[in-house]
Design a protein around this motif. Sequence first.
Motif, PDB file in Angstrom:
ATOM      1  N   LEU A   1      -4.850   3.822 -10.920  1.00  0.00           N
ATOM      2  CA  LEU A   1      -4.363   5.055 -11.535  1.00  0.00           C
ATOM      3  C   LEU A   1      -3.056   4.818 -12.283  1.00  0.00           C
ATOM      4  O   LEU A   1      -2.864   5.329 -13.393  1.00  0.00           O
ATOM      5  N   LEU A   2      -2.179   4.037 -11.710  1.00  0.00           N
ATOM      6  CA  LEU A   2      -0.906   3.729 -12.362  1.00  0.00           C
ATOM      7  C   LEU A   2      -1.125   2.925 -13.646  1.00  0.00           C
ATOM      8  O   LEU A   2      -0.427   3.124 -14.640  1.00  0.00           O
ATOM      9  N   VAL A   3      -2.109   2.031 -13.620  1.00  0.00           N
ATOM     10  CA  VAL A   3      -2.458   1.278 -14.832  1.00  0.00           C
ATOM     11  C   VAL A   3      -3.053   2.223 -15.867  1.00  0.00           C
ATOM     12  O   VAL A   3      -2.746   2.137 -17.069  1.00  0.00           O
TER      13      VAL A   3
ATOM     14  N   GLU B   1      -8.023   3.071  -0.950  1.00  0.00           N
ATOM     15  CA  GLU B   1      -7.053   4.020  -1.501  1.00  0.00           C
ATOM     16  C   GLU B   1      -5.956   3.297  -2.264  1.00  0.00           C
ATOM     17  O   GLU B   1      -5.572   3.709  -3.363  1.00  0.00           O
ATOM     18  N   GLY B   2      -5.446   2.209  -1.693  1.00  0.00           N
ATOM     19  CA  GLY B   2      -4.384   1.456  -2.363  1.00  0.00           C
ATOM     20  C   GLY B   2      -4.847   0.869  -3.679  1.00  0.00           C
ATOM     21  O   GLY B   2      -4.112   0.886  -4.671  1.00  0.00           O
TER      22      GLY B   2
ATOM     23  N   LYS C   1       0.830  -1.201   0.000  1.00  0.00           N
ATOM     24  CA  LYS C   1       0.000   0.000   0.000  1.00  0.00           C
ATOM     25  C   LYS C   1       0.871   1.259   0.000  1.00  0.00           C
ATOM     26  O   LYS C   1       0.616   2.210  -0.749  1.00  0.00           O
ATOM     27  N   ASN C   2       1.906   1.267   0.818  1.00  0.00           N
ATOM     28  CA  ASN C   2       2.816   2.415   0.901  1.00  0.00           C
ATOM     29  C   ASN C   2       3.603   2.604  -0.392  1.00  0.00           C
ATOM     30  O   ASN C   2       3.833   3.742  -0.837  1.00  0.00           O
ATOM     31  N   GLU C   3       4.015   1.491  -0.986  1.00  0.00           N
ATOM     32  CA  GLU C   3       4.764   1.567  -2.246  1.00  0.00           C
ATOM     33  C   GLU C   3       3.902   2.172  -3.355  1.00  0.00           C
ATOM     34  O   GLU C   3       4.356   3.026  -4.123  1.00  0.00           O
ATOM     35  N   LEU C   4       2.653   1.757  -3.429  1.00  0.00           N
ATOM     36  CA  LEU C   4       1.735   2.299  -4.434  1.00  0.00           C
ATOM     37  C   LEU C   4       1.512   3.792  -4.221  1.00  0.00           C
ATOM     38  O   LEU C   4       1.480   4.575  -5.174  1.00  0.00           O
ATOM     39  N   ALA C   5       1.389   4.198  -2.965  1.00  0.00           N
ATOM     40  CA  ALA C   5       1.179   5.615  -2.647  1.00  0.00           C
ATOM     41  C   ALA C   5       2.375   6.463  -3.080  1.00  0.00           C
ATOM     42  O   ALA C   5       2.207   7.573  -3.610  1.00  0.00           O
TER      43      ALA C   5
ATOM     44  N   ILE D   1       3.689  -6.713  -9.676  1.00  0.00           N
ATOM     45  CA  ILE D   1       2.657  -6.833  -8.640  1.00  0.00           C
ATOM     46  C   ILE D   1       1.446  -7.582  -9.179  1.00  0.00           C
ATOM     47  O   ILE D   1       0.896  -8.466  -8.512  1.00  0.00           O
ATOM     48  N   PHE D   2       1.061  -7.263 -10.387  1.00  0.00           N
ATOM     49  CA  PHE D   2      -0.107  -7.906 -10.999  1.00  0.00           C
ATOM     50  C   PHE D   2       0.138  -9.399 -11.225  1.00  0.00           C
ATOM     51  O   PHE D   2      -0.759 -10.223 -10.999  1.00  0.00           O
ATOM     52  N   ARG D   3       1.342  -9.742 -11.660  1.00  0.00           N
ATOM     53  CA  ARG D   3       1.665 -11.154 -11.859  1.00  0.00           C
ATOM     54  C   ARG D   3       1.642 -11.926 -10.536  1.00  0.00           C
ATOM     55  O   ARG D   3       1.244 -13.087 -10.489  1.00  0.00           O
TER      56      ARG D   3
END
Length: 217
Positions: free
Chosen positions: A99-101, A92-93, A30-34, A77-79
Amino acid sequence: MIKIIFLALFISLLTGCATRLTDSKKTALKNELAEMVKTDQIAAFVRQGKYKEYTQEQWDRFKDSVYTTHQKRIAVIFRQYGFPGIDMVGKEGSNHFWLLVQHSDKFPEFQTKVLKAMEKEVKKQNANPNNYAYLYDRVQVNAGKKQLFGTQVTYQVNTTGRAFPKIGLIDSVNVDKIRKEYTLSPLKDYLNQMTEMHYEMNKKSYQEKGVMKPDLY
């Protein structure tokens, strides 16, 4: 036969790893995505701070570097985990991953794969339905196809600056009904909102053309 058994065990192992994601790893993810989204938002908007000094070429390189770097990471992450839903990284995460996608336009096949996975999570109420709508339209537009929800807009930049859906709509008659199912506001309200934002960001140039206020529907 042995190969098939081994493959089944391998897939099972991968699935088990995803389901055994610890709370500490969920927090770290979660923190990495933020953190990635913070940089993403710098690239997504107009140049500010030190980036004001960048030439257009430097700015374009910076944006491309940000989006490409982020795509490589979220693809991993998706894999590993599939689409990170609310149960994994919180609302939020999950929004951050989406959003990144959304900004991975150089990788349309990846966007399409995520879209399919996200659809399943939306049906389980484990992902934001209006985020799905935005990504669905993004995939359509990137493939040169009409939109279902009208979320991806362009502007009449040479005249009034009014927003309108890129390429067009699949079903303009029922678009508001479709949008409502995915918790989106009526299309007219959305286009007016986008028009107002675009006008404010380019107010000086439009007023020089004689357009003294946003051209709303």
